[in-house]
Design a protein around this motif. Structure first.
Motif, PDB file in Angstrom:
ATOM      1  N   PRO A 140       4.126  -8.441  -9.076  1.00  0.00           N
ATOM      2  CA  PRO A 140       3.738  -8.960  -7.809  1.00  0.00           C
ATOM      3  C   PRO A 140       2.840  -8.906  -7.496  1.00  0.00           C
ATOM      4  N   LEU A 141       2.995  -9.349  -6.144  1.00  0.00           N
ATOM      5  CA  LEU A 141       1.378  -8.840  -4.782  1.00  0.00           C
ATOM      6  C   LEU A 141       1.763  -7.647  -4.935  1.00  0.00           C
ATOM      7  N   PRO A 142       2.983  -6.530  -4.451  1.00  0.00           N
ATOM      8  CA  PRO A 142       2.418  -5.596  -3.928  1.00  0.00           C
ATOM      9  C   PRO A 142       2.735  -4.309  -4.874  1.00  0.00           C
ATOM     10  N   GLN A 143       2.805  -5.129  -6.709  1.00  0.00           N
ATOM     11  CA  GLN A 143       2.337  -4.180  -7.522  1.00  0.00           C
ATOM     12  C   GLN A 143       0.630  -4.034  -7.557  1.00  0.00           C
ATOM     13  N   VAL A 144       0.032  -5.259  -7.445  1.00  0.00           N
ATOM     14  CA  VAL A 144      -1.545  -5.297  -7.522  1.00  0.00           C
ATOM     15  C   VAL A 144      -2.253  -4.246  -6.336  1.00  0.00           C
ATOM     16  N   VAL A 145      -1.170  -4.152  -5.351  1.00  0.00           N
ATOM     17  CA  VAL A 145      -2.517  -4.173  -4.384  1.00  0.00           C
ATOM     18  C   VAL A 145      -1.546  -2.472  -4.296  1.00  0.00           C
ATOM     19  N   GLU A 146      -0.438  -1.901  -4.822  1.00  0.00           N
ATOM     20  CA  GLU A 146      -0.530  -0.635  -5.573  1.00  0.00           C
ATOM     21  C   GLU A 146      -1.215   0.011  -6.802  1.00  0.00           C
ATOM     22  N   ALA A 147      -1.833  -0.573  -7.365  1.00  0.00           N
ATOM     23  CA  ALA A 147      -2.691  -0.432  -8.426  1.00  0.00           C
ATOM     24  C   ALA A 147      -4.235  -0.026  -7.368  1.00  0.00           C
ATOM     25  N   VAL A 148      -4.807  -1.329  -6.616  1.00  0.00           N
ATOM     26  CA  VAL A 148      -5.718  -1.174  -6.035  1.00  0.00           C
ATOM     27  C   VAL A 148      -5.990  -0.434  -6.070  1.00  0.00           C
ATOM     28  N   SER A 149      -4.607   0.840  -4.230  1.00  0.00           N
ATOM     29  CA  SER A 149      -5.129   1.126  -3.804  1.00  0.00           C
ATOM     30  C   SER A 149      -5.020   2.810  -4.668  1.00  0.00           C
TER      31      SER A 149
ATOM     32  N   HIS B 167      -6.447   2.708  -8.030  1.00  0.00           N
ATOM     33  CA  HIS B 167      -7.716   2.684  -8.952  1.00  0.00           C
ATOM     34  C   HIS B 167      -8.889   3.277  -7.205  1.00  0.00           C
ATOM     35  N   TYR B 168      -8.668   2.574  -6.562  1.00  0.00           N
ATOM     36  CA  TYR B 168     -10.492   2.989  -5.889  1.00  0.00           C
ATOM     37  C   TYR B 168      -9.720   3.428  -4.901  1.00  0.00           C
ATOM     38  N   ARG B 169      -8.852   4.738  -4.992  1.00  0.00           N
ATOM     39  CA  ARG B 169      -8.098   5.277  -3.926  1.00  0.00           C
ATOM     40  C   ARG B 169      -7.998   5.395  -2.181  1.00  0.00           C
ATOM     41  N   VAL B 170      -7.911   3.880  -2.307  1.00  0.00           N
ATOM     42  CA  VAL B 170      -8.500   3.428  -0.713  1.00  0.00           C
ATOM     43  C   VAL B 170      -6.510   3.249  -0.291  1.00  0.00           C
ATOM     44  N   ASP B 171      -6.235   3.033   0.731  1.00  0.00           N
ATOM     45  CA  ASP B 171      -5.521   2.823   1.351  1.00  0.00           C
ATOM     46  C   ASP B 171      -4.702   1.252   1.837  1.00  0.00           C
ATOM     47  N   VAL B 172      -4.584   0.837   0.916  1.00  0.00           N
ATOM     48  CA  VAL B 172      -4.439  -1.018   1.128  1.00  0.00           C
ATOM     49  C   VAL B 172      -2.342  -1.312   1.239  1.00  0.00           C
ATOM     50  N   SER B 173      -2.355  -1.632   2.306  1.00  0.00           N
ATOM     51  CA  SER B 173      -0.919  -2.679   2.922  1.00  0.00           C
ATOM     52  C   SER B 173      -1.160  -4.043   2.740  1.00  0.00           C
ATOM     53  N   LEU B 174      -0.208  -4.770   2.805  1.00  0.00           N
ATOM     54  CA  LEU B 174       0.313  -5.910   2.823  1.00  0.00           C
ATOM     55  C   LEU B 174       1.029  -6.426   4.568  1.00  0.00           C
ATOM     56  N   GLU B 175       0.736  -7.153   5.240  1.00  0.00           N
ATOM     57  CA  GLU B 175       1.666  -6.838   6.131  1.00  0.00           C
ATOM     58  C   GLU B 175       2.934  -7.129   6.380  1.00  0.00           C
TER      59      GLU B 175
END
Lengths: 191, 343
Positions: free
Chosen positions: B276-285, B287-295
Motif C-alpha cells: 500500500p502506498l502509505p506504507q511505501v511513504v512511511e518506509a521512505v520517510s 529511510h531518508y529521515r524526512v517527513d513525507v506525506s500523502l495529501e
C-alpha cells in the motif's frame, strides 16, 4: 475437589457447603492476603493476625455475602481496609518519622555483582526504610492501584501531600537502586 | 539529570494504570520526546518494576495458618474433634510443632541446595557497553562469533566474559542488526525496551526507538522468538521475512509480513511488492529521515511494486511522481499532492 472450582464458584458455595469450601479459599488466597496486609503493616505476626481476621469475617458473613467485584478483589480490598484500620488504631505507638534514611556511598563496580536473591532483598529493604507516610503512599499506588485522591482520603491527608510523598518515594528508590540499574533490568526481566 | 516532580507523578500514574489528564499527558509526551529523558524514565521504570515482587522475603504458611483458623472457628472445641467431618484431627501442640520443624528443616535444605546450584551458574559478570556515536554504524564482533551492527546513536550492553553463562544475552537501546552464531545449547537473548527476543542462530533486525514504545523485529534468516519481557513464555515465533511488533501498552504482539525494509539502513535497499502506498511513504520517510506525506486520500488505496537500490531521495520521489502523476511539494516537509492510482 474444591480446588478445581473457580473462585466465583467457591464463593457461591461458601454459604451452603461450609468448611471444606472455606479451606480451599483459605489455602488459595492466604498468601495474597498476608502479603497485601504486610505491605501496609510490615510486621509478619501482625500481618498474619490481620489475615486471620479477614478470613474470619468472610466466614461470618458467608450467608449474606454480596460480592460486586471478583472474589480476589473482595479479599484484597478487605485486607487493605483491615491493615489501614490497624494503622489508624495504633497511630500513637508509631514513630512519626519523616526523614529519609541516609544511603550508603555507591562503590564503583558494585553493579551486577549482586545475586538475584540479594538484590531482591535490597529492594525490599529500601521500600521498608521509607518513612511511613511516604511508604504507604507508594504502596497504595504501586500495588493497590488507588488514585491519588483515594489515597488522600484513606490516609486523611491532602492530594498535594500524596503527590509530594509519591515523588519523594520514587526519588529515594531510584537513587538507592541506581548502582544496580543494569542488574535490576537483567534479573527482573527474567522472573 | 533529575526528573521533574510533575513528570514523575505522570509516569507513576501511567504505570499504575490511572488515566492521565489531557494536560498531564501532553506534558509527559513532550518531555519524553528527548532521548535522554526517555532513558531517565526507563531507569525509573526499572525501579518501579523491581518493586513488583515486594515483599519477596516474606512467605506466609497457609497450612499452619489454617490449623490456627480452625481453632478460631471452634473456640470451645479444644480437644479432639467430635462432629465436624471436614476438620482434620488435631494433634497436641508439642507434636505439631515438631512436625513443622521437620518440614521447615527439609525446606531449608532444599533451598540451600537450590541456592548453591544457582550460584554455580551465575559467576559475577561485568557489563560492557558499546555505543555507535552519531555519524555512523558500528560493528560489534562478540566472542561467540556473533556479529552485531549498531545503527548510529544506538547502544548495546552485554556481559563480560560473554559466553561463560548458560545463555548469551545483550541489551539494546536503539536499532541494530544481529547475525547470531549458532549454538544449539546456548540461546541468544536480546532485551530491547520491554521486548524479549530469543534465538539460537539467525539474522534479524531490532528497532526499539525509546520514544515510540513499540519494538519491531524483522527476520532475515532462521527463526526468532519474540515476547514481552514480563511474560517470556508467551512468545510468537517469527519466520524469515516476517516482522513482529511488541507494543508497550498491553505487551500485545502481532506478526505480519514485512518487506525487510527495516533492514534498509544497513542494506540501502527498499523493496515493495504490492505494498500500500502509505506504507511505501512511511518506509521512505524512515529511510531518508524526512517527513513525507500523502495529501490525497484516494492514493491510500494504491499499491506499489518495485525496488530502490542505493537510490537517492530525489530518485525515489521522481519515480513516485511519474508512477502516480502526482506533484512533489517541498517545504519543511515533503507533501505528495494530487495523483491517482492509474499506472
Amino acid at each position: 475437589m474444591p480446588h478445581e472450582l473457580s473462585d466465583a464458584e467457591l464463593f457461591q458455595r461458601l454459604a451452603q457447603a461450609g468448611e471444606s469450601v472455606m479451606e480451599a479459599i483459605f489455602h488459595r488466597h492466604y498468601s495474597m492476603v498476608c502479603k497485601t496486609v504486610y505491605r501496609i503493616v510490615p510486621e509478619p505476626e501482625t500481618a498474619e493476625d490481620l489475615a486471620q481476621e479477614v478470613f474470619l469475617e468472610l466466614w461470618r458473613r458467608r450467608e449474606s455475602l454480596q460480592i460486586s467485584t471478583s472474589p480476589v478483589a473482595y479479599l484484597r480490598r478487605a485486607a487493605v481496609n483491615k491493615a489501614l484500620n490497624y494503622l489508624r488504631d495504633h497511630k500513637i505507638a508509631r514513630a512519626d518519622d519523616t526523614e529519609l534514611p541516609l544511603l550508603p556511598d555507591a562503590q564503583p563496580g558494585m553493579q551486577s555483582q549482586l545475586e538475584a536473591v540479594e538484590l531482591q532483598r535490597l529492594v525490599d529493604q529500601y521500600i521498608e526504610e521509607l518513612p511511613e507516610k511516604c511508604r504507604l503512599v507508594f504502596i497504595l499506588s504501586r500495588f493497590e492501584s488507588l488514585s491519588h485522591a483515594e489515597i488522600a482520603e484513606q490516609l486523611q491527608i491532602s492530594v498535594k501531600t500524596v503527590e509530594n510523598q509519591m515523588t519523594k518515594a520514587l526519588r529515594f528508590l531510584r537513587q538507592a537502586l541506581a548502582p544496580y540499574l543494569s542488574a535490576l533490568f537483567f534479573i527482573f526481566a527474567h522472573l | 539529570m533529575t526528573i521533574p516532580d510533575h513528570i514523575m507523578l505522570a509516569l507513576s500514574r501511567r504505570w499504575a494504570g490511572e488515566t492521565l489528564e489531557q494536560e498531564q499527558r501532553q506534558a509527559l509526551e513532550q518531555w519524553l520526546a528527548l532521548p535522554a529523558h526517555a532513558q531517565q524514565a526507563q531507569y525509573l521504570q526499572r525501579v518501579w518494576d523491581a518493586a513488583s515482587a515486594y515483599p519477596s522475603h516474606y512467605t506466609p504458611n497457609s497450612q499452619a495458618a489454617w490449623q490456627n483458623f480452625q481453632f478460631r472457628l471452634h473456640p470451645s472445641d479444644t480437644t479432639a474433634t467430635t462432629n465436624t467431618t471436614s476438620a482434620p484431627i488435631r494433634t497436641l501442640p508439642g507434636r505439631r510443632r515438631l512436625w513443622w520443624m521437620a518440614i521447615a528443616a527439609s525446606l531449608m535444605l532444599m533451598l540451600s541446595a537450590l541456592y548453591y546450584w544457582w550460584l554455580k551458574d551465575n559467576e559475577p559478570q561485568q557489563i560492557r557497553m558499546v555505543a555507535a556515536a552519531s555519524g555512523g554504524s558500528l560493528e560489534v564482533a562478540l566472542p561467540d562469533g556473533s556479529l552485531i551492527v549498531l545503527q548510529n546513536g544506538s547502544e548495546l550492553s552485554y556481559p563480560e566474559p560473554f559466553d561463560k553463562s548458560k545463555v548469551r544475552w545483550a541489551e539494546l537501546r536503539g536499532e541494530a542488526y544481529f547475525k547470531v552464531a549458532h549454538h544449539l545449547k546456548k540461546p541468544f537473548r536480546v532485551l530491547a525496551a520491554h521486548a524479549y527476543i530469543e534465538v539460537l542462530g539467525t539474522s534479524f533486525n531490532v528497532r526499539a526507538p525509546e520514544a515510540a514504545g513499540s519494538v519491531e523485529v524483522t527476520v532475515e534468516n532462521g527463526k526468532v522468538k519474540l515476547a514481552a519481557q514480563n511474560n517470556p513464555h508467551d512468545a510468537i515465533v517469527l519466520q524469515p521475512g516476517q516482522q513482529g511488533i511488541s507494543t508497550a501498552a498491553g505487551g500485545m504482539i502481532q506478526a505480519n509480513d514485512a518487506e525487510l525494509n527495516a533492514l534498509s539502513w544497513m542494506t540501502s535497499k527498499l523493496s515493495f511488492r504490492n505494498a500500500p502506498l502509505p506504507q511505501v511513504v512511511e518506509a521512505v520517510s524512515r529511510h531518508y529521515r524526512v517527513d513525507v506525506s500523502l495529501e490525497s486520500e484516494s492514493l491510500n488505496q494504491c499499491t506499489y511494486t518495485g525496488v530502490f537500490q542505493k537510490a537517492t531521495l530525489d530518485e525515489v520521489l521522481q519515480t513516485l511522481q511519474i508512477t502516480y502523476g502526482l506533484r512533489v511539494v517541498r517545504s519543511d516537509k515533503i507533501v505528495l499532492r494530487g495523483g491517482s492510482c492509474r499506472k
